[in-house]
Scaffold this motif. Structure first.
Motif, PDB file in Angstrom:
ATOM      1  N   TYR A 227       0.817  -1.228   0.000  1.00  0.00           N
ATOM      2  CA  TYR A 227       0.000   0.000   0.000  1.00  0.00           C
ATOM      3  C   TYR A 227       0.845   1.270   0.000  1.00  0.00           C
ATOM      4  O   TYR A 227       0.413   2.303  -0.503  1.00  0.00           O
ATOM      5  CB  TYR A 227      -1.019  -0.034   1.150  1.00  0.00           C
ATOM      6  N   PHE A 276      -9.481  -4.086  11.760  1.00  0.00           N
ATOM      7  CA  PHE A 276      -8.411  -5.083  11.831  1.00  0.00           C
ATOM      8  C   PHE A 276      -8.840  -6.142  12.839  1.00  0.00           C
ATOM      9  O   PHE A 276      -8.476  -6.106  14.007  1.00  0.00           O
ATOM     10  CB  PHE A 276      -7.106  -4.397  12.273  1.00  0.00           C
ATOM     11  N   PRO A 322       4.502 -12.803   4.149  1.00  0.00           N
ATOM     12  CA  PRO A 322       3.136 -13.164   3.748  1.00  0.00           C
ATOM     13  C   PRO A 322       2.452 -12.091   2.892  1.00  0.00           C
ATOM     14  O   PRO A 322       2.842 -10.926   2.907  1.00  0.00           O
ATOM     15  CB  PRO A 322       2.409 -13.321   5.084  1.00  0.00           C
ATOM     16  N   MET A 323       1.429 -12.495   2.171  1.00  0.00           N
ATOM     17  CA  MET A 323       0.674 -11.594   1.275  1.00  0.00           C
ATOM     18  C   MET A 323      -0.417 -10.818   2.000  1.00  0.00           C
ATOM     19  O   MET A 323      -1.029  -9.903   1.445  1.00  0.00           O
ATOM     20  CB  MET A 323       0.030 -12.399   0.137  1.00  0.00           C
TER      21      MET A 323
HETATM   22  P1  AMP Z   1       7.070  -9.176   8.373  1.00  0.00           P
HETATM   23  O1  AMP Z   1       7.493  -9.626   9.738  1.00  0.00           O
HETATM   24  O2  AMP Z   1       7.494  -7.834   7.992  1.00  0.00           O
HETATM   25  O3  AMP Z   1       7.366 -10.220   7.307  1.00  0.00           O
HETATM   26  O4  AMP Z   1       5.483  -9.042   8.443  1.00  0.00           O
HETATM   27  C1  AMP Z   1       4.639 -10.097   8.748  1.00  0.00           C
HETATM   28  C2  AMP Z   1       3.373  -9.536   9.285  1.00  0.00           C
HETATM   29  O5  AMP Z   1       2.790  -8.678   8.333  1.00  0.00           O
HETATM   30  C3  AMP Z   1       2.349 -10.610   9.583  1.00  0.00           C
HETATM   31  O6  AMP Z   1       2.129 -10.647  10.956  1.00  0.00           O
HETATM   32  C4  AMP Z   1       1.113 -10.133   8.828  1.00  0.00           C
HETATM   33  O7  AMP Z   1      -0.069 -10.235   9.585  1.00  0.00           O
HETATM   34  C5  AMP Z   1       1.413  -8.683   8.536  1.00  0.00           C
HETATM   35  N1  AMP Z   1       0.692  -8.208   7.353  1.00  0.00           N
HETATM   36  C6  AMP Z   1       0.673  -8.755   6.139  1.00  0.00           C
HETATM   37  N2  AMP Z   1      -0.141  -8.080   5.319  1.00  0.00           N
HETATM   38  C7  AMP Z   1      -0.670  -7.064   6.017  1.00  0.00           C
HETATM   39  C8  AMP Z   1      -1.580  -6.021   5.718  1.00  0.00           C
HETATM   40  N3  AMP Z   1      -2.117  -5.906   4.506  1.00  0.00           N
HETATM   41  N4  AMP Z   1      -1.878  -5.148   6.705  1.00  0.00           N
HETATM   42  C9  AMP Z   1      -1.340  -5.282   7.930  1.00  0.00           C
HETATM   43  N5  AMP Z   1      -0.464  -6.239   8.278  1.00  0.00           N
HETATM   44  C10 AMP Z   1      -0.127  -7.128   7.334  1.00  0.00           C
END
Ligand code: AMP
Length: 398
Positions: A227, A276, A322-323
């Motif tokens: 985003y 959320f 994750p996506m």
């Molecule tokens: P990271 O540790 O940076 O790889 O982020 C992983 C986290 O990003 C996970 O806990 C996901 O729930 C969160 N995440 C993924 N997509 C979104 C989103 N669209 N909005 C908010 N959090 C997200």
């Protein structure tokens, strides 16, 4: 540097740095996930089968002020014995000092000695050479099998290597596997090479994206970080996650990719939610026109199709992050579909490497870990490796 598999450990005492930093239940101190211990078993067994003995050293938790009960490696003894098929595991309640020296010296072929938590000494994280030298005196051969801490220049992960000749220091099987898989992707990837980068923040993933722009043919960006890229291009992202201070950076990345001929794929649509929460109202929506009060919490149905096509067209795939908010069922679909596409591409001959805590958790959740080519055990280490940094734990052995 010797090659582990070709080394005969008969009558040798192998000092192995393992990553036994496993989660323990707060009350019972039972191990709640033993994957890190399991990952070291083949290395330990090979040495014992050769007729050698093993001294294991690791950290556990984040002890601040010296020894503490909850971070003691003694909680791991019983389970380690089970994993090793009943091998007797001795324990030294100090990783250096007289007791450790005597127990190590008295080890017989086929026996294992587990040392107490290395981080009970501040010297470990400081990379103190005198502390590293004391540890080194416990074994004839040094084996590093702790990829999870390879990005740290600690006493037991890097500094210690200098006290062993190059023939007597080596990677264990786990490290060998990690380095081989990582190098295959970073140095000799077959094209098309697709990097799938997701997760919450652009700021955590800038360096890996920048390094991959020199190597990948396609970069898929999903998760919350997407985003910031849409907002930077003037789109309406509602209440989706956004790093306002990284908007220019996102534009720079897009421009750099164009210049280098790398295609960046952003999710054209999203699963949006009005809060959320697991019980939020949801809808599928164009990612560039998210109404105020709504937020994108997963990639949408068209993005799933687009990403799948790119993935299935790839010969090499790297996936980190994750996506969407896959921890909640309503926002799992994107991550699951990407995991399935990576598995499908792998079955058709692509080489796929999945790494980073959350993407590994995702492939495990969807029971797809054995359908990808390699699942990395290193979170931070894996990220730094793909950022193109030299990892001290690897450099010290090589
Ligand atoms: P990271 O540790 O940076 O790889 O982020 C992983 C986290 O990003 C996970 O806990 C996901 O729930 C969160 N995440 C993924 N997509 C979104 C989103 N669209 N909005 C908010 N959090 C997200």
């Amino acid at each position: 540097m010797s090659t582990f598999s070709n080394f005969n450990f008969k009558d040798k005492k192998a000092l192995i740095r393992v990553d036994f930093n496993v989660p323990l239940d707060k009350a019972s101190r039972e191990i709640t996930d033993d994957s890190r211990m399991k990952a070291a078993v083949p290395t330990i067994k090979k040495i014992l089968n050769d007729g050698g003995s093993v001294i294991l050293m690791s950290h556990l938790g984040r002890p601040k002020e010296g020894p503490e009960e909850k971070s003691s490696l003694k909680h791991l003894i019983k389970h380690l014995m089970t994993l090793l098929g009943g091998v007797n595991v001795l324990f030294a309640d100090d990783c250096i000092g007289e007791q450790a020296v005597q127990k190590a010296a008295g080890l017989k072929a086929g026996e294992v000695l587990l040392l107490e938590n290395l981080r009970f000494y501040k010297e470990e994280e400081k990379g103190d050479p005198a502390f590293a030298e004391k540890l080194s005196q416990l074994g004839d051969v040094y084996v590093n099998d702790a990829f999870g801490t390879a990005h740290r220049a600690h006493a037991s992960t890097a500094v210690i290597a200098q006290y062993f000749s190059s023939e007597n220091r080596m990677f264990g099987l786990l490290m060998e596997g990690e380095v081989a898989a990582g190098e295959k992707v970073l140095l000799s990837a077959q094209r098309p090479f697709t990097a799938i980068i997701g997760g919450a923040k652009v700021s955590d993933k800038i360096l890996i994206i920048e390094n991959l722009l020199d190597r990948a043919s396609d970069v898929i960006i999903g998760g919350g970080m997407a985003y910031t890229f849409w907002k930077a291009q003037g789109k309406m992202i509602g209440n989706s996650l956004c790093e306002e201070d990284r908007l220019q950076l996102a534009l720079d990345i897009l421009a750099k990719a164009k210049e280098k001929g790398v295609t960046i794929h952003l999710p054209v649509d999203s699963t949006i939610a009005d809060k959320f929460a697991a019980d939020a109202q949801t809808a599928n929506c164009d990612s560039a026109a998210i109404p105020s009060g709504w937020m994108g919490l997963d990639i949408g149905t068209q993005a799933i199709v687009d990403f799948r096509n790119v993935i299935l067209n790839s010969k090499t795939i790297l996936w980190n992050g994750p996506m969407g908010v896959f921890e909640m069922e309503k926002f799992q679909n994107g991550t699951k579909s990407v995991a399935l596409a990576v598995a499908e591409a792998t079955s058709k001959g692509a080489f796929s490497l999945v790494g980073g805590g959350d993407s590994v958790a995702a492939v495990n959740l969807f029971h797809l870990a054995d359908k990808v080519s390699y699942v990395s055990t290193g979170g931070g280490a894996m990220l730094e490796f793909f950022e193109g940094k030299t990892l001290p734990g690897i450099a010290a052995i090589k």
